[in-house]
Design a protein around this motif. Structure first.
Motif, PDB file in Angstrom:
ATOM      1  N   ASP A 375       0.855  -1.185   0.000  1.00  0.00           N
ATOM      2  CA  ASP A 375       0.000   0.000   0.000  1.00  0.00           C
ATOM      3  C   ASP A 375       0.887   1.228   0.000  1.00  0.00           C
ATOM      4  OD1 ASP A 375       0.629   0.895   2.775  1.00  0.00           O
ATOM      5  OD2 ASP A 375      -0.353  -0.981   3.336  1.00  0.00           O
ATOM      6  N   CYS A 376       0.297   2.379  -0.020  1.00  0.00           N
ATOM      7  CA  CYS A 376       1.038   3.640   0.014  1.00  0.00           C
ATOM      8  C   CYS A 376       0.582   4.479   1.209  1.00  0.00           C
ATOM      9  CB  CYS A 376       0.861   4.409  -1.293  1.00  0.00           C
ATOM     10  SG  CYS A 376       1.679   3.654  -2.694  1.00  0.00           S
ATOM     11  N   GLY A 377       0.407   3.796   2.333  1.00  0.00           N
ATOM     12  CA  GLY A 377      -0.037   4.482   3.551  1.00  0.00           C
ATOM     13  C   GLY A 377       1.115   5.082   4.330  1.00  0.00           C
ATOM     14  N   LYS A 378       0.977   5.080   5.654  1.00  0.00           N
ATOM     15  CA  LYS A 378       1.963   5.726   6.513  1.00  0.00           C
ATOM     16  C   LYS A 378       3.164   4.832   6.810  1.00  0.00           C
ATOM     17  CE  LYS A 378      -1.315   6.251   9.449  1.00  0.00           C
ATOM     18  NZ  LYS A 378      -2.097   6.532  10.679  1.00  0.00           N
ATOM     19  N   GLY A 379       3.062   3.545   6.523  1.00  0.00           N
ATOM     20  CA  GLY A 379       4.156   2.649   6.858  1.00  0.00           C
ATOM     21  C   GLY A 379       4.193   2.360   8.347  1.00  0.00           C
ATOM     22  N   MET A 380       5.331   1.856   8.822  1.00  0.00           N
ATOM     23  CA  MET A 380       5.483   1.509  10.238  1.00  0.00           C
ATOM     24  C   MET A 380       6.801   2.043  10.774  1.00  0.00           C
ATOM     25  SD  MET A 380       4.234  -2.455  10.691  1.00  0.00           S
ATOM     26  CE  MET A 380       2.532  -2.968  10.419  1.00  0.00           C
ATOM     27  N   SER A 381       6.777   2.473  12.014  1.00  0.00           N
ATOM     28  CA  SER A 381       8.028   2.839  12.678  1.00  0.00           C
ATOM     29  C   SER A 381       8.784   1.565  13.039  1.00  0.00           C
ATOM     30  CB  SER A 381       7.742   3.651  13.937  1.00  0.00           C
ATOM     31  OG  SER A 381       7.055   2.851  14.895  1.00  0.00           O
ATOM     32  N   GLU A 382      10.057   1.713  13.387  1.00  0.00           N
ATOM     33  CA  GLU A 382      10.873   0.546  13.729  1.00  0.00           C
ATOM     34  C   GLU A 382      10.304  -0.199  14.933  1.00  0.00           C
ATOM     35  OE1 GLU A 382      14.952   1.485  14.214  1.00  0.00           O
ATOM     36  OE2 GLU A 382      15.200   2.280  12.189  1.00  0.00           O
ATOM     37  N   GLN A 383       9.823   0.555  15.928  1.00  0.00           N
ATOM     38  CA  GLN A 383       9.278  -0.078  17.123  1.00  0.00           C
ATOM     39  C   GLN A 383       8.011  -0.862  16.803  1.00  0.00           C
ATOM     40  OE1 GLN A 383       8.322   2.619  20.277  1.00  0.00           O
ATOM     41  NE2 GLN A 383       7.596   1.016  21.664  1.00  0.00           N
ATOM     42  N   VAL A 384       7.130  -0.271  15.995  1.00  0.00           N
ATOM     43  CA  VAL A 384       5.884  -0.953  15.629  1.00  0.00           C
ATOM     44  C   VAL A 384       6.184  -2.191  14.793  1.00  0.00           C
ATOM     45  CG1 VAL A 384       3.731  -0.743  14.332  1.00  0.00           C
ATOM     46  CG2 VAL A 384       4.504   1.144  15.788  1.00  0.00           C
ATOM     47  N   MET A 385       7.127  -2.065  13.844  1.00  0.00           N
ATOM     48  CA  MET A 385       7.462  -3.193  12.976  1.00  0.00           C
ATOM     49  C   MET A 385       8.070  -4.341  13.768  1.00  0.00           C
ATOM     50  SD  MET A 385       9.634  -3.168   9.420  1.00  0.00           S
ATOM     51  CE  MET A 385       8.468  -2.018   8.682  1.00  0.00           C
ATOM     52  N   ALA A 386       8.845  -4.014  14.811  1.00  0.00           N
ATOM     53  CA  ALA A 386       9.481  -5.057  15.625  1.00  0.00           C
ATOM     54  C   ALA A 386       8.463  -5.864  16.409  1.00  0.00           C
ATOM     55  CB  ALA A 386      10.508  -4.431  16.562  1.00  0.00           C
ATOM     56  N   ASN A 387       7.281  -5.274  16.686  1.00  0.00           N
ATOM     57  CA  ASN A 387       6.271  -5.952  17.506  1.00  0.00           C
ATOM     58  C   ASN A 387       4.995  -6.276  16.742  1.00  0.00           C
ATOM     59  OD1 ASN A 387       7.454  -5.738  20.427  1.00  0.00           O
ATOM     60  ND2 ASN A 387       7.694  -3.694  19.565  1.00  0.00           N
ATOM     61  N   ALA A 388       4.955  -5.955  15.463  1.00  0.00           N
ATOM     62  CA  ALA A 388       3.711  -6.068  14.703  1.00  0.00           C
ATOM     63  C   ALA A 388       3.193  -7.496  14.619  1.00  0.00           C
ATOM     64  CB  ALA A 388       3.909  -5.507  13.293  1.00  0.00           C
ATOM     65  N   LEU A 389       4.099  -8.486  14.626  1.00  0.00           N
ATOM     66  CA  LEU A 389       3.679  -9.878  14.493  1.00  0.00           C
ATOM     67  C   LEU A 389       3.421 -10.551  15.837  1.00  0.00           C
ATOM     68  CD1 LEU A 389       6.159 -10.956  11.671  1.00  0.00           C
ATOM     69  CD2 LEU A 389       3.764 -10.327  11.423  1.00  0.00           C
ATOM     70  N   VAL A 390       3.568  -9.810  16.918  1.00  0.00           N
ATOM     71  CA  VAL A 390       3.355 -10.360  18.262  1.00  0.00           C
ATOM     72  C   VAL A 390       1.865 -10.281  18.611  1.00  0.00           C
ATOM     73  CG1 VAL A 390       3.894 -10.098  20.712  1.00  0.00           C
ATOM     74  CG2 VAL A 390       5.663  -9.675  18.990  1.00  0.00           C
ATOM     75  N   PRO A 391       1.276 -11.372  19.112  1.00  0.00           N
ATOM     76  CA  PRO A 391      -0.139 -11.331  19.494  1.00  0.00           C
ATOM     77  C   PRO A 391      -0.414 -10.262  20.545  1.00  0.00           C
ATOM     78  CG  PRO A 391       0.666 -13.591  19.426  1.00  0.00           C
ATOM     79  CD  PRO A 391       1.855 -12.716  19.254  1.00  0.00           C
ATOM     80  N   PHE A 392      -1.598  -9.640  20.476  1.00  0.00           N
ATOM     81  CA  PHE A 392      -2.096  -8.600  21.388  1.00  0.00           C
ATOM     82  C   PHE A 392      -1.511  -7.222  21.101  1.00  0.00           C
ATOM     83  CE2 PHE A 392      -2.145 -12.391  24.357  1.00  0.00           C
ATOM     84  CZ  PHE A 392      -3.485 -12.635  24.178  1.00  0.00           C
ATOM     85  N   TYR A 393      -0.473  -7.137  20.260  1.00  0.00           N
ATOM     86  CA  TYR A 393       0.133  -5.825  20.026  1.00  0.00           C
ATOM     87  C   TYR A 393      -0.646  -5.110  18.919  1.00  0.00           C
ATOM     88  CZ  TYR A 393       3.538  -2.153  19.110  1.00  0.00           C
ATOM     89  OH  TYR A 393       4.154  -0.941  18.955  1.00  0.00           O
ATOM     90  N   SER A 394      -1.123  -3.899  19.211  1.00  0.00           N
ATOM     91  CA  SER A 394      -1.882  -3.133  18.226  1.00  0.00           C
ATOM     92  C   SER A 394      -1.730  -1.648  18.522  1.00  0.00           C
ATOM     93  CB  SER A 394      -3.364  -3.525  18.250  1.00  0.00           C
ATOM     94  OG  SER A 394      -4.099  -2.726  17.337  1.00  0.00           O
ATOM     95  N   THR A 395      -1.650  -0.843  17.457  1.00  0.00           N
ATOM     96  CA  THR A 395      -1.606   0.615  17.608  1.00  0.00           C
ATOM     97  C   THR A 395      -2.981   1.232  17.394  1.00  0.00           C
ATOM     98  OG1 THR A 395      -1.012   0.833  15.267  1.00  0.00           O
ATOM     99  CG2 THR A 395       0.802   0.702  16.855  1.00  0.00           C
ATOM    100  N   LYS A 396      -3.991   0.384  17.098  1.00  0.00           N
ATOM    101  CA  LYS A 396      -5.348   0.873  16.868  1.00  0.00           C
ATOM    102  C   LYS A 396      -6.148   0.801  18.168  1.00  0.00           C
ATOM    103  CE  LYS A 396      -5.042  -1.230  12.282  1.00  0.00           C
ATOM    104  NZ  LYS A 396      -5.576  -2.295  11.408  1.00  0.00           N
ATOM    105  N   SER A 397      -6.958   1.800  18.399  1.00  0.00           N
ATOM    106  CA  SER A 397      -7.742   1.839  19.639  1.00  0.00           C
ATOM    107  C   SER A 397      -8.749   0.711  19.714  1.00  0.00           C
ATOM    108  CB  SER A 397      -8.465   3.186  19.751  1.00  0.00           C
ATOM    109  OG  SER A 397      -9.302   3.387  18.608  1.00  0.00           O
ATOM    110  N   THR A 398      -9.213   0.250  18.545  1.00  0.00           N
ATOM    111  CA  THR A 398     -10.204  -0.832  18.525  1.00  0.00           C
ATOM    112  C   THR A 398      -9.615  -2.136  18.015  1.00  0.00           C
ATOM    113  OG1 THR A 398     -10.904  -0.177  16.300  1.00  0.00           O
ATOM    114  CG2 THR A 398     -12.098   0.783  18.169  1.00  0.00           C
ATOM    115  N   GLY A 399      -8.309  -2.177  17.889  1.00  0.00           N
ATOM    116  CA  GLY A 399      -7.673  -3.382  17.344  1.00  0.00           C
ATOM    117  C   GLY A 399      -7.468  -4.443  18.405  1.00  0.00           C
ATOM    118  N   SER A 400      -7.478  -5.718  17.969  1.00  0.00           N
ATOM    119  CA  SER A 400      -7.265  -6.837  18.894  1.00  0.00           C
ATOM    120  C   SER A 400      -5.812  -7.281  18.915  1.00  0.00           C
ATOM    121  CB  SER A 400      -8.141  -8.027  18.481  1.00  0.00           C
ATOM    122  OG  SER A 400      -7.760  -8.495  17.198  1.00  0.00           O
ATOM    123  N   GLY A 401      -5.026  -6.835  17.947  1.00  0.00           N
ATOM    124  CA  GLY A 401      -3.630  -7.245  17.892  1.00  0.00           C
ATOM    125  C   GLY A 401      -3.443  -8.669  17.417  1.00  0.00           C
ATOM    126  N   LEU A 402      -4.427  -9.205  16.676  1.00  0.00           N
ATOM    127  CA  LEU A 402      -4.332 -10.592  16.210  1.00  0.00           C
ATOM    128  C   LEU A 402      -4.243 -10.730  14.701  1.00  0.00           C
ATOM    129  CD1 LEU A 402      -6.731 -12.667  18.463  1.00  0.00           C
ATOM    130  CD2 LEU A 402      -4.258 -12.683  18.394  1.00  0.00           C
TER     131      LEU A 402
END
Length: 437
Positions: A375-402
């Motif tokens: 996509d051509c969105g905002k991308g991810m910061s290094e910290q978010v990318m390092a944890n993006a595949l970890v369960p429960f981790y989400s930067t969205k207020s309504t996200g489940s992180g799954l």
């Protein structure tokens, strides 16, 4: 004089002994018989000629046998075991030559057996998932397998290279681990890729009377990821169990309370109960989502028709796609594969990207099917990318992180892997590699 005799061959020594043993008695008899000097000399020469001629005839077979044994031993020295000796006389040398032929045949069979074992060992080592590096005492690489070339970023054979030169172009963490020469774990940080965890095991032994160093590198990234996911699944199952034990009675009590509230004319109670009911429903859906991740079944693989799969997804999501080399057939669980793509498309639509710039590329290369969702969105910061595949981790207020965690679980269930990369021009590219087997 004695040195000259010692340097003579065995057959010449036998001839010399025969000549002396025959001429000395003749000379003594001629002297005692008062032969003239001319007759004595003539008789000695005649005896010497006949003894030499006779001894040569008698030692001819010995000479042939000795030459055969010499030729055979020279073949042994050169490592040639296929030649047999033709000398077959029924004498001591004949028995020695026969014993030589039997020994050569046995050694040839053992050599062939060792050669076959070496071929099998080389095949095993070359196909091993562990990177192997054997270095002699001069720090020269004398053996390496295929995966070690990838580890050391080399497209050519490593044999013959200096270890120091090889490490100069390797990642710093790998160089440090080899230089320390101690068994243990180390991480390799690769640009635009996930960190890799490796284990180094070392050993020393003598080979051809020279000390050699063996380095065995085993990648533990996937194994650690599996252990991590297994722990998360256990936690999720425990939480789901406890929540379900509470949600059931709460829902039942809420229903009873609503029946009682119907008899009371109080609108605020209806709003309170409606809010509680909505939160119970949301929490139930939340628990079911986690349960789906924790109990992902084994893939039921069938042939994937990419054209049909992507066209079905286009009925619900807007994106463009491209398929390359579709003649390669991928076997995968159709439902899980669609769920993976739905999660990635959902993230792409929520990234702030223009929907016309959301793209899926499917390329079937030699060993795997590579899927890129960009996509051509905002991308991810290094910290978010390092944890993006970890369960429960989400930067969205309504996200489940799954979402991405489930994608990783599906990819690894198919023996593949998933990686995240920020694009230079902006946006995110998610790459999934699924092997054919």
């Amino acid at each position: 004089m004695l040195n000259v005799i010692n340097n003579l061959s065995l057959s010449k020594k036998v001839i010399l002994i025969c000549a002396l043993c025959s001429t000395l008695p003749v000379a003594a008899i001629a002297t005692l018989s008062n032969f003239t000097l001319d007759h004595t000399a003539l008789l000695i020469l005649l005896t010497l000629f006949l003894s030499i001629l006779l001894s040569k005839v008698l030692t001819k077979s010995i000479k042939q046998g000795m030459q055969s044994l010499e030729t055979g031993l020279l073949n042994f020295k050169d490592g040639e075991l296929s030649s047999l000796l033709a000398y077959k006389n029924n004498d001591e040398l004949g028995k020695l030559c026969q014993l030589y032929n039997q020994t050569a045949k046995q050694l040839r069979q053992e050599k062939q057996w060792i050669y076959q074992r070496e071929l099998m060992l080389d095949k095993v080592l070359q196909s091993s998932p562990q990177a192997l590096l054997l270095v002699n005492d001069n720090n020269i690489v004398v053996f390496s397998n295929l995966i070690s070339r990838s580890l050391f970023n080399s497209i050519t054979r490593l044999e013959g290279m200096q270890l120091g030169k090889l490490l100069s172009t390797s990642p710093l963490q790998l160089k440090t681990a080899v230089e320390h020469g101690v068994d243990g774990l180390f991480n390799i940080e690769i640009e635009n890729q996930d960190s890799q965890t490796w284990h180094l095991a070392t050993g020393e032994f003598l080979l051809n009377n020279q000390k050699h160093h063996l380095y065995i590198f085993k990648q533990l990234t996937r194994e650690l990821s599996r252990q991590e996911v297994a722990v998360w699944k256990k936690v999720i199952r425990i939480i789901s169990h406890e929540l379900n034990n509470s949600l059931g009675p709460m829902s039942s009590m809420l229903h009873s309370a609503q029946l009682l509230a119907n008899k009371v004319d109080e609108p605020r109670l209806a709003r309170v109960f409606a809010t509680i009911d909505e939160r119970i429903s949301h929490l139930t859906e939340f628990v079911q989502g986690y349960g789906k991740f924790a109990k992902l079944p084994q893939p039921h693989k069938t042939r994937v028709n990419w054209q049909n799969t992507l066209n079905n997804l286009k009925n619900h999501w807007q994106f463009s796609y491209e398929i390359k080399n579709s003649h390669h057939e991928l076997q995968a669980d159709q439902a899980q594969l669609e769920q993976l793509l739905i999660n990635l498309l959902k993230n792409a639509h929520e990234s702030g990207s223009n929907i016309t710039e959301i793209h899926i590329q499917v390329e079937c290369v030699t060993q795997a099917c590579v899927i890129n969702v960009s996509d051509c969105g905002k991308g991810m910061s290094e910290q978010v990318m390092a944890n993006a595949l970890v369960p429960f981790y989400s930067t969205k207020s309504t996200g489940s992180g799954l979402g991405l965690a489930l994608c990783r679980e599906i990819a690894e269930a198919h023996q593949g892997h998933i990686s995240l990369h920020n694009k230079i021009e902006g946006g995110l590219n998610v790459q999934i590699s699924l092997p054919y087997s």
